[in-house]
Design a protein around this motif. Structure first.
Motif, PDB file in Angstrom:
ATOM      1  N   MET A 292      -9.254  -8.590  -3.864  1.00 36.01           N
ATOM      2  CA  MET A 292      -8.274  -8.133  -3.274  1.00 36.01           C
ATOM      3  C   MET A 292      -7.389  -7.307  -3.894  1.00 36.01           C
ATOM      4  O   MET A 292      -6.510  -6.357  -3.576  1.00 36.01           O
ATOM      5  CB  MET A 292      -7.224  -9.681  -2.535  1.00 36.01           C
ATOM      6  N   ARG A 293      -6.819  -8.098  -5.043  1.00 36.11           N
ATOM      7  CA  ARG A 293      -6.554  -7.144  -6.095  1.00 36.11           C
ATOM      8  C   ARG A 293      -6.660  -5.479  -6.221  1.00 36.11           C
ATOM      9  O   ARG A 293      -6.239  -4.040  -6.124  1.00 36.11           O
ATOM     10  CB  ARG A 293      -5.889  -7.463  -7.670  1.00 36.11           C
ATOM     11  N   ALA A 294      -7.910  -5.950  -6.156  1.00 34.17           N
ATOM     12  CA  ALA A 294      -8.930  -4.910  -6.081  1.00 34.17           C
ATOM     13  C   ALA A 294      -9.033  -3.510  -4.951  1.00 34.17           C
ATOM     14  O   ALA A 294      -8.225  -2.381  -4.882  1.00 34.17           O
ATOM     15  CB  ALA A 294     -10.254  -4.740  -6.640  1.00 34.17           C
ATOM     16  N   LEU A 295      -8.876  -4.096  -4.003  1.00 40.09           N
ATOM     17  CA  LEU A 295      -8.996  -3.207  -2.646  1.00 40.09           C
ATOM     18  C   LEU A 295      -7.037  -2.942  -2.447  1.00 40.09           C
ATOM     19  O   LEU A 295      -6.685  -1.889  -2.553  1.00 40.09           O
ATOM     20  CB  LEU A 295      -8.733  -4.742  -1.448  1.00 40.09           C
ATOM     21  N   ALA A 296      -6.027  -4.118  -3.229  1.00 40.03           N
ATOM     22  CA  ALA A 296      -5.044  -3.279  -2.702  1.00 40.03           C
ATOM     23  C   ALA A 296      -4.690  -1.881  -3.659  1.00 40.03           C
ATOM     24  O   ALA A 296      -4.040  -0.876  -3.058  1.00 40.03           O
ATOM     25  CB  ALA A 296      -3.801  -4.518  -3.033  1.00 40.03           C
ATOM     26  N   GLU A 297      -4.968  -1.783  -4.893  1.00 40.39           N
ATOM     27  CA  GLU A 297      -4.867  -0.789  -5.400  1.00 40.39           C
ATOM     28  C   GLU A 297      -5.683   0.620  -4.923  1.00 40.39           C
ATOM     29  O   GLU A 297      -4.800   1.777  -4.677  1.00 40.39           O
ATOM     30  CB  GLU A 297      -4.976  -1.507  -6.913  1.00 40.39           C
ATOM     31  N   GLN A 298      -6.403   0.451  -4.276  1.00 39.65           N
ATOM     32  CA  GLN A 298      -7.579   1.085  -3.621  1.00 39.65           C
ATOM     33  C   GLN A 298      -6.838   1.683  -2.564  1.00 39.65           C
ATOM     34  O   GLN A 298      -7.001   3.162  -2.305  1.00 39.65           O
ATOM     35  CB  GLN A 298      -9.304   0.347  -3.448  1.00 39.65           C
ATOM     36  N   GLU A 299      -6.500   0.889  -1.554  1.00 41.86           N
ATOM     37  CA  GLU A 299      -6.090   1.682  -0.846  1.00 41.86           C
ATOM     38  C   GLU A 299      -4.473   1.147  -0.719  1.00 41.86           C
ATOM     39  O   GLU A 299      -4.018   2.249   0.228  1.00 41.86           O
ATOM     40  CB  GLU A 299      -6.436   0.743   0.713  1.00 41.86           C
TER      41      GLU A 299
ATOM     42  N   ASP B 256     -14.127  -5.866   3.744  1.00 43.21           N
ATOM     43  CA  ASP B 256     -14.165  -4.913   4.649  1.00 43.21           C
ATOM     44  C   ASP B 256     -13.725  -5.380   5.697  1.00 43.21           C
ATOM     45  O   ASP B 256     -13.136  -4.962   6.581  1.00 43.21           O
ATOM     46  CB  ASP B 256     -16.036  -5.346   5.205  1.00 43.21           C
ATOM     47  N   TYR B 257     -13.347  -6.651   5.685  1.00 42.30           N
ATOM     48  CA  TYR B 257     -12.390  -7.340   7.076  1.00 42.30           C
ATOM     49  C   TYR B 257     -11.465  -7.124   6.269  1.00 42.30           C
ATOM     50  O   TYR B 257      -9.764  -6.968   7.836  1.00 42.30           O
ATOM     51  CB  TYR B 257     -13.074  -9.241   6.691  1.00 42.30           C
ATOM     52  N   LEU B 258     -10.944  -7.465   5.426  1.00 41.18           N
ATOM     53  CA  LEU B 258      -9.755  -6.875   4.955  1.00 41.18           C
ATOM     54  C   LEU B 258      -8.941  -5.392   5.247  1.00 41.18           C
ATOM     55  O   LEU B 258      -7.987  -4.992   5.903  1.00 41.18           O
ATOM     56  CB  LEU B 258      -9.321  -6.993   3.430  1.00 41.18           C
ATOM     57  N   ARG B 259     -10.217  -5.017   5.917  1.00 40.22           N
ATOM     58  CA  ARG B 259      -9.446  -3.455   5.972  1.00 40.22           C
ATOM     59  C   ARG B 259      -9.615  -3.299   7.245  1.00 40.22           C
ATOM     60  O   ARG B 259      -8.572  -2.153   7.815  1.00 40.22           O
ATOM     61  CB  ARG B 259     -10.691  -2.339   5.609  1.00 40.22           C
ATOM     62  N   LEU B 260     -10.367  -4.074   8.546  1.00 38.37           N
ATOM     63  CA  LEU B 260      -9.565  -4.175   9.831  1.00 38.37           C
ATOM     64  C   LEU B 260      -7.977  -4.057   9.629  1.00 38.37           C
ATOM     65  O   LEU B 260      -7.690  -3.888  10.811  1.00 38.37           O
ATOM     66  CB  LEU B 260     -10.368  -4.744  10.176  1.00 38.37           C
ATOM     67  N   TYR B 261      -7.850  -5.168   8.597  1.00 39.92           N
ATOM     68  CA  TYR B 261      -5.867  -5.467   9.081  1.00 39.92           C
ATOM     69  C   TYR B 261      -5.715  -4.193   8.741  1.00 39.92           C
ATOM     70  O   TYR B 261      -4.502  -4.354   9.419  1.00 39.92           O
ATOM     71  CB  TYR B 261      -5.817  -7.150   8.527  1.00 39.92           C
ATOM     72  N   ILE B 262      -5.559  -3.995   7.753  1.00 37.72           N
ATOM     73  CA  ILE B 262      -4.991  -2.618   7.002  1.00 37.72           C
ATOM     74  C   ILE B 262      -5.137  -0.715   8.218  1.00 37.72           C
ATOM     75  O   ILE B 262      -3.720  -0.436   7.745  1.00 37.72           O
ATOM     76  CB  ILE B 262      -5.511  -2.089   5.743  1.00 37.72           C
ATOM     77  N   ASP B 263      -6.331  -0.774   8.438  1.00 34.28           N
ATOM     78  CA  ASP B 263      -6.636  -0.137   9.155  1.00 34.28           C
ATOM     79  C   ASP B 263      -5.433   0.195  10.112  1.00 34.28           C
ATOM     80  O   ASP B 263      -5.218   0.370  11.021  1.00 34.28           O
ATOM     81  CB  ASP B 263      -8.012   0.474   9.532  1.00 34.28           C
ATOM     82  N   GLY B 264      -5.466  -1.651  11.074  1.00 33.88           N
ATOM     83  CA  GLY B 264      -5.775  -1.727  12.246  1.00 33.88           C
ATOM     84  C   GLY B 264      -3.897  -1.573  12.385  1.00 33.88           C
ATOM     85  O   GLY B 264      -2.787  -1.563  12.971  1.00 33.88           O
ATOM     86  N   ALA B 265      -3.006  -1.952  11.259  1.00 33.24           N
ATOM     87  CA  ALA B 265      -1.717  -2.199  11.231  1.00 33.24           C
ATOM     88  C   ALA B 265      -1.264  -0.870  10.559  1.00 33.24           C
ATOM     89  O   ALA B 265      -0.039  -0.342  12.043  1.00 33.24           O
ATOM     90  CB  ALA B 265      -1.166  -2.692   9.614  1.00 33.24           C
ATOM     91  N   ARG B 266      -1.776   0.256   9.940  1.00 29.64           N
ATOM     92  CA  ARG B 266      -1.678   1.596   9.573  1.00 29.64           C
ATOM     93  C   ARG B 266      -1.612   2.020  11.182  1.00 29.64           C
ATOM     94  O   ARG B 266      -0.941   3.280  11.274  1.00 29.64           O
ATOM     95  CB  ARG B 266      -2.351   1.946   8.757  1.00 29.64           C
ATOM     96  N   SER B 267      -2.788   1.768  11.990  1.00 26.04           N
ATOM     97  CA  SER B 267      -2.978   2.931  12.920  1.00 26.04           C
ATOM     98  C   SER B 267      -1.958   2.499  13.915  1.00 26.04           C
ATOM     99  O   SER B 267      -1.313   3.409  14.855  1.00 26.04           O
ATOM    100  CB  SER B 267      -4.034   2.784  13.607  1.00 26.04           C
TER     101      SER B 267
END
Length: 266
Positions: A174-181, A130-141
């Motif tokens: 993290m590997r699973a999240l990278a693939e999912q996102e 969940d916290y890693l998604r904050l970084y991912i979504d923040g960068a993409r935004s």
């Protein structure tokens, strides 16, 4: 307790007006700005200062492998987890500086496993992701490209001389999240573990912060930081985050003397 995706997205977007305003001001008042690689991470990547020498974060050595028009902005800080980095406002600082076309390299896990510390602890398959998604979504935004990096391995061997993993389920999560996102993944955990195995029990001591007064199996000295930064640069090329024109010296010897430890501003 897991955050909902809506909560994550709202949190990542919260500072967007400020960031967009800053972008407009910067572009209006200056010329071409090179695409920058930002690092969000912990002590293994962080800038070290004179009092800590010879301890060296791999983020200090990464610029040696990148051309000057791909600068590095290293925001990694000792002791932080994916959670505490956000809670202290450090991700907001990056998101207020990052620009379209930039990169955000995210390496956390060492301190997320501190189960006795609620300020840092995350669960691998829930709050860590969940916290890693904050970084991912923040960068993409902000039009930047997120890049995940599994935690570089500690120096840990069993009695038979086999390099042993130390990060539990965090790299797999993290590997699973990278693939999912659909996010590029630099697998520093697997690559560093293989390197430590290749070097062996005694030789790896030359890569970690072993001194006359300290036997540190987590943090690097200059050779170790350079070796891990080289792995990271090679992964940036393999995953096509950067192209051959962005990188150099991947197969060259990097002098230890290139590492410097400035005096702390604090």
């Amino acid at each position: 307790m897991s955050l909902t995706r809506r909560q994550i997205t709202l949190a990542a977007m919260a500072a967007a007006p400020l960031a967009l305003a800053a972008t407009g001001t910067a572009h209006a008042g200056s010329g071409h700005r090179p695409r920058t690689l930002f690092i969000a991470g912990d002590s293994t990547a962080a800038q070290k200062y004179a009092a800590a020498a010879p301890e060296t974060g791999w983020g200090m050595a990464l610029p040696f492998f990148l051309h000057k028009d791909r600068p590095v902005s290293n925001h990694a800080v000792n002791g932080r987890s994916s959670k505490s980095f956000v809670d202290e406002g450090r991700l907001d600082v990056i998101l207020n500086e990052i620009r379209p076309g930039d990169f955000l390299l995210i390496q956390f896990g060492h301190n997320d496993s501190k189960a006795t510390d609620p300020a840092r602890y995350t669960e691998p398959w829930s709050t860590y992701q969940d916290y890693l998604r904050l970084y991912i979504d923040g960068a993409r935004s902000r039009g930047a490209r997120p890049v995940l990096a599994t935690s570089v391995e500690r120096r840990r061997f069993d009695s038979a001389g086999n390099a042993r993993p130390s990060h539990g389920e965090y790299p797999a999560a993290m590997r699973a999240l990278a693939e999912q996102e659909g996010v590029p993944l630099l697998d520093l955990q697997a690559l560093s573990l293989a390197l430590w195995q290749q070097l062996g029990v005694e030789e790896t001591k030359k890569y970690f912060n072993w001194t006359a007064t300290e036997q540190d199996n987590t943090h690097f000295n200059p050779p170790g930081a350079i070796a891990v930064a080289r792995l990271g640069a090679q992964e940036l090329l393999r995953t096509r985050v950067l192209g051959p024109q962005d990188l150099h010296r991947l197969d060259e010897e990097i002098p230890e003397s290139w590492i410097t430890w400035p005096e702390s501003a604090a």
